[in-house]
Design an enzyme around this catalytic site. Structure first.
Site, PDB file in Angstrom:
ATOM      1  N   GLY A 107      -1.467  -1.157  -0.209  1.00 17.12           N
ATOM      2  CA  GLY A 107       0.120  -2.513  -0.302  1.00 17.12           C
ATOM      3  C   GLY A 107      -0.004  -3.051  -1.326  1.00 17.12           C
ATOM      4  O   GLY A 107       1.242  -3.281  -1.789  1.00 17.12           O
ATOM      5  N   GLU A 110       2.468  -0.190  -3.162  1.00 16.25           N
ATOM      6  CA  GLU A 110       4.132  -0.795  -2.813  1.00 16.25           C
ATOM      7  C   GLU A 110       4.525  -2.049  -3.126  1.00 16.25           C
ATOM      8  O   GLU A 110       5.399  -2.298  -2.805  1.00 16.25           O
ATOM      9  CB  GLU A 110       3.534  -0.883  -0.430  1.00 16.25           C
ATOM     10  CG  GLU A 110       2.769   0.897  -0.141  1.00 16.25           C
ATOM     11  CD  GLU A 110       2.788   0.686   1.000  1.00 16.25           C
ATOM     12  OE1 GLU A 110       1.237  -0.099   0.873  1.00 16.25           O
ATOM     13  OE2 GLU A 110       3.184   1.158   1.581  1.00 16.25           O
ATOM     14  N   GLU A 130      -5.003   4.504   1.928  1.00 23.46           N
ATOM     15  CA  GLU A 130      -5.341   4.101   3.163  1.00 23.46           C
ATOM     16  C   GLU A 130      -5.898   5.772   3.699  1.00 23.46           C
ATOM     17  O   GLU A 130      -6.140   4.880   4.783  1.00 23.46           O
ATOM     18  CB  GLU A 130      -3.669   4.279   3.624  1.00 23.46           C
ATOM     19  CG  GLU A 130      -3.162   2.687   2.671  1.00 23.46           C
ATOM     20  CD  GLU A 130      -2.436   3.011   1.626  1.00 23.46           C
ATOM     21  OE1 GLU A 130      -1.880   4.270   1.263  1.00 23.46           O
ATOM     22  OE2 GLU A 130      -1.297   2.436   1.418  1.00 23.46           O
TER      23      GLU A 130
END
Ligand code: T1G
Ligand code: NAD
Length: 710
Positions: A107, A110, A130
């Site tokens: 994240g 991201e 992930e």
């Protein structure tokens, strides 16, 4: 919230600093804080651009993994989700810049992809790890990354989860500029300067979600996805998430962005609630938990290890010396004869050359490492070494003689380690004048490759020596697990019943290759028969001879491997064992073994019968679990997760099963116990259930709960 995110203004640039140590995970409050900062700076006329940066040693290591366990499938999110924040960064009227040092993972990367621009220190790493947690990027990483870096790179990163350096990320378009410097201050200065340039350049500022140039067509993406799938099937056998990540990246090409993110969300949820994901997340935390020793608090004084000396340049000694050299620690390597020394050094050379050929190391690296190893037949320098590691033959009289010599030579304060796999550490320590400095360092073969290090604490080993060993394991890039001093310690003690049941199954009529296949399909790197052949069947035979207490009178003992040894079939090293081996170690089933098994069964009245795959799996794996439970209640392992880590890193237990103890938890301990009782009814003695297994099953509890209750 105010604590988690700090806002400041530097030269007309609004700076949002995430402060959630140690790794700035996106815990509740962090996304909210970023969004609030963004809104504040967007409406602040004195601010021309916005920089997002991590406080401390890193950018953002991703979502807070601890939160995953709290999410239930039907639960609605409180407050704005991460994707709202990411969208906010991308649609901001003012340019947004992610400033990356340390790690931008999951994240974190991201979030950075939502920014218009990304700058990073040269030492930074970015990645979508992930899949290592059994999930896929869930905040549009599978959709923005292929738009920034192209489908091939995105597949590599999302399906395998390996990190990418800042330089490589810059080359592939993930990062816009590498900033020179070393720490937070240099990065911030570089990012503010970059943001100011972008303000001067003017908009529109690039939105990753709208950049379709690098995506190509579905036809072009198809072979790339197929190649990635093939590689995943080979390298991540049995893992679901990598294949799902590939599906999600493929969706980025075949669907418009808004549809692609919906597809990603569906796949993400599918993965998040999978047993595989729970197992891999368990393994992630277990790997960190094993570093914690209850009676040795963090920061407990440890000794510096700047030089090492190894005795014995055989299979293990050579690999151990390489491990030290690879960590940059100079190491002396002593043998009895020049001939044995030359042989050992030649193998070390060969191993390095192989890594060189495979592109793992450069020539310069290899030469530097080799130069750190000093081969010798004398004791030169042993009196100065910070640690001496003994790796001579597995024989108590010899070990005692060697430790007596070491005791006379080693400097005060040196750690004296033995690599024994079965012998009693206290007995070895007893011949020295300093048993507090003696400890077991049980490396696994090949020692330069295998990451597990069982650290065996003797009755008199000092806390300082334990703390030194735990820290040393990390310097050697090993996973150190502290265990107690019992026969076989933890790993081999459990491996013994595992391999015993495999032999019993073969004697009862399950073909050896089928036993291996069942375990391979379960995800194990190798089945028990193939492992036996690799390690040498004579090793087990010797253990059975030298430790008669393992087979008390009246108990059934495995016969097949001793019989194979009598035929000279020691495994791979003699070209035959459970299998016959062709050139290049190709494995072939051998009718002679089937005949031998039938003969043993007939001679000893063992009933030959049809055996199901389920029975094969349950008998070998629950043999591990039952012994593991005994080890726990006897206190030879600190927690069940320590046993799991030993099996994941030392024995090729499939990572997506989380380790034998976690696997038993997922099956349900009541079901495991039921099966153990059933086997006890059929096979007697060996299947007496461990009291802890009975207790937890009766309480409808788990090994994980037991860990937490202590
Ligand atoms: N969440 C919670 N805790 C974390 C954490 C995380 N993401 N990462 C690390 N920790 C804890 C760790 O347990 C340890 O705790 C301490 O921080 C230091 O870690 C939406 C769904 C960043 C390379 O998979 O790879 O984002 O033991 O010892 O060696 O798509 O931590 O001290 O109590 O490992 O310097 C994706 C996982 C999440 C990154 C640093 N991110 N972390 O290594 O320290 S999923 C990851 C790491 C996600 C999005 C999705 C490493 C590191 P304690 P450490 P390190
Ligand atoms: P090995 O036979 O390959 O090597 C032992 C070496 O020690 C030989 O080269 C021998 O010449 C040397 N040696 C004997 N006496 C010596 C002395 N007095 N001084 C210096 N060198 C001496 O054995 P190995 O497989 O490397 O095993 C070494 C130790 O590691 C044993 O205790 C074994 O149980 C343990 N171990 C082995 C494995 C494995 O898979 N092989 C795994 C873990 C632990």
């Amino acid at each position: 919230m105010g604590e988690l995110v700090r806002l400041s203004v530097e030269h007309g640039v609004g700076v949002i600093t995430v402060q959630n140590p140690p790794v700035n995970a996106l815990s509740p409050g962090v996304p909210e804080g970023i969004l609030q900062g963004l809104e504040q700076f967007v409406s602040d006329h004195a601010v021309g651009a916005i920089v997002l940066i991590g406080g401390g040693r890193t950018f953002i290591a991703g979502a807070d993994i601890k939160e995953f366990g709290k999410i239930t499938s039907g639960q609605k999110r409180r407050g704005p989700g991460l994707t709202t924040v990411i969208q906010g960064l991308e649609t901001s009227q003012k340019p947004t810049v992610a400033a990356i040092h340390g790690h931008a993972f999951g994240g974190g990367l991201e979030t950075a992809q939502g920014c218009h621009y990304r700058v990073a220190l040269r030492s930074a790493q970015v990645g979508q790890p992930e899949v290592k947690l059994g999930i896929i990027p869930g905040a549009h990483g599978t959709q923005r990354l292929p738009r920034l870096a192209g489908v091939k790179k995105a597949l590599e990163m999302c399906a395998f989860g390996n990190p990418v350096s800042a330089a490589e990320a810059c080359e592939s378009g993930i990062i816009d500029r590498v900033v020179d410097g070393v720490g937070y201050d240099d990065l911030l200065a570089g990012a503010v300067a970059f943001a100011t340039e972008m303000v001067a350049k003017g908009g529109p500022h690039p939105k990753a979600s709208e950049q379709d140039q690098k995506l190509g067509t579905p036809e072009e993406a198809a072979p790339l996805c197929e190649a990635a799938r093939a590689l995943v099937r080979k390298k991540r056998r049995g893992h679901m998430a990598p294949l799902k990540a590939i599906d999600a990246v493929a969706a980025a090409v075949s669907l418009p962005f808004p549809e692609g993110v919906k597809r990603e969300a569906e796949i993400f949820r599918e993965c998040l609630f999978s047993t595989q994901s729970k197992a891999l997340i368990h393994a992630f935390f277990a790997e960190r938990q094993v570093r914690k020793v209850p009676d040795i608090p963090k920061g407990f004084p440890a000794r510096d290890v700047r030089s090492a000396a190894v005795l014995g340049a055989g299979t293990m000694g050579g690999g151990i010396a390489m491990s030290y050299a690879n960590a940059g620690i100079p190491v002396r390597l002593k043998e009895v004869t020049q001939e044995a020394l030359d042989r050992g050094v030649a193998i070390i050379r060969k191993n390095y050359e192989r890594s060189l050929k495979r592109g793992r190391f450069t020539r310069e690296y290899v030469e530097q490492r080799v130069a750190l190893i000093t081969p010798q037949t004398g004791w030169d320098g042993f009196d100065e070494a910070d640690i001496i590691v003994e790796a001579v033959f597995e024989n108590m009289a010899l070990k005692k003689e060697v430790f007596h010599q070491i005791d006379g030579i080693a400097r005060p304060g040196a750690v004296l380690a033995t690599n024994t796999s079965t012998l009693n550490i206290d007995e070895i320590a007893s011949v020295t004048s300093r048993p507090e400095d003696v400890i077991g360092h049980h490396f696994f073969s090949p020692a330069n490759v295998m990451r597990l290090l069982e650290i065996v604490r003797g009755a008199k080993t000092s806390k300082e020596v334990v703390a030194t060993s735990m820290a040393l394991a990390r310097s050697l890039k090993k996973v150190g697990v502290l265990v107690g001093n019992c026969h076989g310690f933890v790993g081999n003690r459990m491996f013994h019943p595992y391999r015993r049941e495999a032999q019993f199954l073969a004697e009862e009529g399950a073909e050896p290759s089928r036993v291996d296949r069942v375990l391979y399909e379960f995800g194990a790197a190798m089945g028990p028969m193939a492992v036996g052949d690799l390690a040498g069947l004579d090793v087990g035979m010797r253990v059975r001879k030298e430790a008669p207490h393992l087979y008390p009178p009246g108990t059934r003992r495995p016969l097949a491997e001793d019989a194979l040894c009598e035929m000279g079939r020691y495994g791979q090293k003699t070209g035959a064992g459970w299998y016959r081996y062709g050139p290049d170690r190709t494995r072939h089933e051998d009718p002679a073994v089937d005949e031998l098994l039938k003969r043993i069964a007939a001679e000893h009245g063992i009933e030959q019968r049809q055996i199901s795959d389920d029975e094969i799996l349950d008998r070998v794996v629950y043999a591990l679990v039952n012994e593991g439970a005994r080890i726990l209640e006897e206190g030879y392992a600190l927690r069940s997760c320590d046993i799991d880590i030993i099996y994941l890193y030392g024995y090729g237990f499939p990572a997506h099963r989380g380790g034998p103890m976690f696997y038993a938890d997922t099956v349900g301990l009541d079901k495991v116990l039921e099966r153990v009782e059933e086997f006890r009814g059929q096979h007697g003695h060996w299947w007496r259930p461990a009291p802890l297994l009975k207790q937890l099953a009766a309480q409808r509890s788990t090994f994980k709960d037991w860990d937490q209750s202590r």
